[in-house]
Scaffold this active site. Structure first.
Site, PDB file in Angstrom:
ATOM      1  N   GLN A  34     -30.530  11.359  75.728  1.00 44.11           N
ATOM      2  CA  GLN A  34     -30.777  12.572  74.933  1.00 44.11           C
ATOM      3  C   GLN A  34     -31.037  13.746  75.886  1.00 44.11           C
ATOM      4  O   GLN A  34     -30.483  13.747  76.969  1.00 44.11           O
ATOM      5  CB  GLN A  34     -31.961  12.380  73.951  1.00 44.11           C
ATOM      6  N   GLY A  79     -24.859   8.052  73.905  1.00 42.72           N
ATOM      7  CA  GLY A  79     -23.468   7.709  74.192  1.00 42.72           C
ATOM      8  C   GLY A  79     -23.142   8.362  75.513  1.00 42.72           C
ATOM      9  O   GLY A  79     -23.060   9.585  75.592  1.00 42.72           O
ATOM     10  N   HIS A  80     -23.050   7.580  76.564  1.00 43.53           N
ATOM     11  CA  HIS A  80     -22.824   8.116  77.911  1.00 43.53           C
ATOM     12  C   HIS A  80     -21.417   7.754  78.364  1.00 43.53           C
ATOM     13  O   HIS A  80     -21.086   6.579  78.510  1.00 43.53           O
ATOM     14  CB  HIS A  80     -23.891   7.563  78.878  1.00 43.53           C
ATOM     15  N   LYS A 122     -24.546  13.145  81.421  1.00 43.35           N
ATOM     16  CA  LYS A 122     -25.432  12.297  82.237  1.00 43.35           C
ATOM     17  C   LYS A 122     -24.716  11.043  82.737  1.00 43.35           C
ATOM     18  O   LYS A 122     -24.826  10.670  83.905  1.00 43.35           O
ATOM     19  CB  LYS A 122     -26.679  11.900  81.418  1.00 43.35           C
ATOM     20  N   ASP A 180     -25.850  14.977  75.633  1.00 45.61           N
ATOM     21  CA  ASP A 180     -24.413  15.021  75.900  1.00 45.61           C
ATOM     22  C   ASP A 180     -24.036  16.003  77.007  1.00 45.61           C
ATOM     23  O   ASP A 180     -22.943  16.575  77.005  1.00 45.61           O
ATOM     24  CB  ASP A 180     -23.624  15.370  74.612  1.00 45.61           C
TER      25      ASP A 180
HETATM   26  P1  GDP Z   1     -24.022  12.175  78.104  1.00 43.24           P
HETATM   27  O1  GDP Z   1     -24.529  11.667  76.792  1.00 43.24           O
HETATM   28  O2  GDP Z   1     -24.920  13.191  78.711  1.00 43.24           O
HETATM   29  O3  GDP Z   1     -23.681  11.075  79.067  1.00 43.24           O
HETATM   30  O4  GDP Z   1     -22.662  12.935  77.778  1.00 43.24           O
HETATM   31  P2  GDP Z   1     -21.482  12.431  76.810  1.00 43.24           P
HETATM   32  O5  GDP Z   1     -20.743  11.358  77.479  1.00 43.24           O
HETATM   33  O6  GDP Z   1     -22.005  12.155  75.440  1.00 43.24           O
HETATM   34  O7  GDP Z   1     -20.651  13.757  76.653  1.00 43.24           O
HETATM   35  C1  GDP Z   1     -20.103  14.412  77.742  1.00 43.24           C
HETATM   36  C2  GDP Z   1     -18.598  14.501  77.537  1.00 43.24           C
HETATM   37  O8  GDP Z   1     -18.060  15.432  78.445  1.00 43.24           O
HETATM   38  C3  GDP Z   1     -17.874  13.195  77.812  1.00 43.24           C
HETATM   39  O9  GDP Z   1     -16.749  13.102  76.990  1.00 43.24           O
HETATM   40  C4  GDP Z   1     -17.463  13.343  79.283  1.00 43.24           C
HETATM   41  O10 GDP Z   1     -16.314  12.576  79.607  1.00 43.24           O
HETATM   42  C5  GDP Z   1     -17.145  14.809  79.335  1.00 43.24           C
HETATM   43  N1  GDP Z   1     -17.367  15.466  80.622  1.00 43.24           N
HETATM   44  C6  GDP Z   1     -18.335  15.228  81.550  1.00 43.24           C
HETATM   45  N2  GDP Z   1     -18.258  16.129  82.554  1.00 43.24           N
HETATM   46  C7  GDP Z   1     -17.229  16.943  82.255  1.00 43.24           C
HETATM   47  C8  GDP Z   1     -16.684  18.100  82.879  1.00 43.24           C
HETATM   48  O11 GDP Z   1     -17.124  18.562  83.922  1.00 43.24           O
HETATM   49  N3  GDP Z   1     -15.617  18.692  82.248  1.00 43.24           N
HETATM   50  C9  GDP Z   1     -15.105  18.226  81.082  1.00 43.24           C
HETATM   51  N4  GDP Z   1     -14.081  18.867  80.535  1.00 43.24           N
HETATM   52  N5  GDP Z   1     -15.595  17.142  80.470  1.00 43.24           N
HETATM   53  C10 GDP Z   1     -16.663  16.533  81.032  1.00 43.24           C
HETATM   54  P1  IMO Z   2     -27.123  11.217  74.703  1.00 43.37           P
HETATM   55  O1  IMO Z   2     -27.966  10.276  75.523  1.00 43.37           O
HETATM   56  C1  IMO Z   2     -26.934  14.166  71.506  1.00 43.37           C
HETATM   57  C2  IMO Z   2     -29.744  13.693  68.195  1.00 43.37           C
HETATM   58  C3  IMO Z   2     -29.170  13.341  66.829  1.00 43.37           C
HETATM   59  C4  IMO Z   2     -30.198  13.998  65.938  1.00 43.37           C
HETATM   60  C5  IMO Z   2     -31.500  13.764  66.684  1.00 43.37           C
HETATM   61  C6  IMO Z   2     -32.285  12.535  66.214  1.00 43.37           C
HETATM   62  O2  IMO Z   2     -25.739  10.741  74.483  1.00 43.37           O
HETATM   63  O3  IMO Z   2     -27.211  12.612  75.223  1.00 43.37           O
HETATM   64  P2  IMO Z   2     -31.967   9.917  66.458  1.00 43.37           P
HETATM   65  O4  IMO Z   2     -30.786   9.048  66.169  1.00 43.37           O
HETATM   66  O5  IMO Z   2     -32.424   9.874  67.860  1.00 43.37           O
HETATM   67  O6  IMO Z   2     -33.075   9.721  65.480  1.00 43.37           O
HETATM   68  O7  IMO Z   2     -31.421  11.411  66.180  1.00 43.37           O
HETATM   69  O8  IMO Z   2     -31.152  13.594  68.041  1.00 43.37           O
HETATM   70  N1  IMO Z   2     -29.360  12.765  69.278  1.00 43.37           N
HETATM   71  C7  IMO Z   2     -28.482  13.074  70.246  1.00 43.37           C
HETATM   72  N2  IMO Z   2     -27.706  14.166  70.407  1.00 43.37           N
HETATM   73  N3  IMO Z   2     -26.906  13.175  72.434  1.00 43.37           N
HETATM   74  C8  IMO Z   2     -27.691  12.093  72.288  1.00 43.37           C
HETATM   75  O9  IMO Z   2     -27.811  11.149  73.248  1.00 43.37           O
HETATM   76  C9  IMO Z   2     -28.494  11.981  71.133  1.00 43.37           C
HETATM   77  N4  IMO Z   2     -29.352  11.049  70.661  1.00 43.37           N
HETATM   78  C10 IMO Z   2     -29.878  11.547  69.542  1.00 43.37           C
HETATM   79  O10 IMO Z   2     -27.894  13.894  66.665  1.00 43.37           O
HETATM   80  O11 IMO Z   2     -29.983  15.378  65.891  1.00 43.37           O
HETATM   81 MG    MG Z   3     -23.863  11.452  74.813  1.00 38.55          MG
END
Ligand code: GDP
Ligand code: IMO
Ligand code: MG
Length: 423
Positions: free
Chosen positions: A223, A40-41, A16, A13
């Protein structure tokens, strides 16, 4: 041409999805190489917020070919929902999305097994996303999984039944109820029919042909490195290789063809699920980070645990991935703090200070040792270039560069595409 890799250096998270979408115009192909719907991207642009789970984050750019590589574990039900969800964006997924026939399929009983295993672990549970990731990779490594190419075979049903029968034996050992299975299977076979119509290919040829034709490819990690099955805080990890090397095996690309490695990190840390998190904050500061950063899981909605940046962990991730450029995300979330802390070392119960992630560290209660820096304490809303940064943010960036020995080339100051500052 070489393939660039973008990956998360923390516990996932990091942002990415946002950055892949930002960089995508510089590439012809974006490819996912591991993980599955546990990811979840999030992408934000033109007032739209969209969360992708299995489809690569280049999908909103019409000139880009998006590849789901062989290293991915794919849930057909979620894939169908994701593609349906793209309907309103008039995306030509038949042209812009291809899937490796060697990717592994998540079947309904994998999800039940995930839940059964977690339940049996009690308070030692991993905190899995319950998407069936662990059991599916278990079957892949155990050489009994179904692969995408299998759905085109007349023997698919037979192979499916054999695998489900095996799973039912395990589920009965765990006394896990099968009530939901019939409904899940209806959805699954409905999704399989749709899946059969998609572009299913031998993606390792697509990728290597493209490199030979000097096309630019960006591999999109899911991840984060600290969730890697080998190098993460085992057993509190995911079941795939989340690091640069995983991009080679997950797409069929030689290590000699890896170009830039973009390492993404938040200006602080978050983690969902269980496992060690040395800099975790249990106080109002942690709550403020969660509120400011809207730190709730994109896949499960769970609140993310929050804490200060952890340099030993970041250095470790940079080392195992060969990171060539750092991208710092969510700098704006720290706007509210007068002071910013960074963990430079861990203190062991014996009093000894260490800055390495040893095998033993997962089971050791370590205390973070912090350096305190000045906060900038102002909005970054109007910032358009690195020169506009407040002095304290510049100080933070240059302190981290000195410590990490890798340049920070991008700072993100908000979730939207345009809130991205190149340095
Ligand atoms: P990913 O799994 O690495 O793609 O990241 P996620 O989408 O799960 O979580 C990142 C969260 O931070 C999302 O809700 C993005 O919209 C948000 N986000 C990304 N870059 C920024 C930033 O620079 N500032 C803020 N406030 N939010 C951001
Ligand atoms: P993105 O790509 C954050 C965490 C779960 C748990 C562990 C194992 O959005 O960054 P799993 O379902 O893979 O067996 O869970 O890994 N986890 C993540 N945490 N971002 C993710 O993906 C994750 N995918 C798995 O919360 O701790
Ligand atoms: Mg994510």
């Amino acid at each position: 041409m070489k393939m660039d890799v973008l990956l998360g250096l923390q516990w996932g998270d990091e942002g990415k999805g946002k950055i892949v979408d930002v960089l995508a115009p510089e590439y012809e192909i974006v490819a996912r190489f591991q993980g599955g719907p546990n990811a979840g991207h999030t992408l934000e642009f033109d007032g739209i917020k969209h969360v992708l789970h299995q489809i690569p984050s280049g999908i909103f750019r019409s000139q880009i070919l998006n590849i789901i590589g062989n290293g991915v574990v794919l849930d057909p039900i979620i894939l169908k929902k994701e593609i349906d969800g793209l309907g309103k964006f008039s995306i030509d997924y038949m042209k812009n999305l291809v899937i490796s026939k060697k990717a592994t399929i998540i079947i309904p009983t994998h999800k039940l097994l995930d839940a059964a295993y977690e339940q049996s672990k009690g308070d030692k549970k991993i905190g899995s996303t319950l998407k069936g990731i662990g059991p599916t990779y278990q079957d892949k490594i155990g050489r009994s999984a179904l692969r995408v190419g299998d759905i085109l075979s007349p023997e698919f049903q037979e192979k499916y039944t054999a695998l489900v029968d095996k799973h039912k034996t395990i589920l009965s050992f765990y006394n896990y109820p099968l009530d939901q299975l019939a409904e899940m299977e209806t959805q699954f076979f409905d999704a399989i029919q749709f899946f059969q119509t998609l572009n299913l290919i031998d993606s390792e040829y697509e990728v290597n042909d493209a490199l030979n034709e000097n096309k630019r490819i960006l591999a999109e990690g899911a991840q984060g490195s600290l969730l890697d099955v080998d190098f993460g805080s085992y057993p509190f990890v995911t079941s795939s290789s989340t690091m640069t090397a995983g991009a080679c095996t997950g797409l069929g690309v030689s290590p000699s063809k890896i170009g830039e490695v973009f390492g993404i990190f938040k200006a602080y840390c978050t983690r969902v699920g269980s496992g060690p998190f040395p800099t975790e904050l249990f106080d109002a500061v942690g709550d403020d980070m969660r509120k400011e950063g809207n730190e709730f899981g994109s896949t499960t909605g769970r609140p993310r645990r929050c804490g200060w940046l952890d340099l030993p962990a970041l250095r470790y991730s940079i080392m195992i991935n060969g990171v060539t450029q750092l991208f710092m995300m969510k700098a704006d979330v720290l706007n509210i703090f007068d002071e910013i802390k960074v963990c430079t070392h861990y203190e062991l119960p014996s009093g000894e200070k260490i800055d390495r992630l040893s095998f033993e560290i997962t089971d050791t209660e370590v205390k973070p040792v912090y350096k305190t820096l000045r906060g900038w304490n102002c909005s970054l809303e109007d910032v358009r270039s690195y020169d506009d940064f407040p002095a304290e943010l510049k100080e933070y960036v240059s302190y981290l560069e000195d410590e990490l020995k890798v340049p920070i080339k991008l700072v993100s100051v908000g979730p939207d595409r345009v809130q991205t500052i190149m340095k």
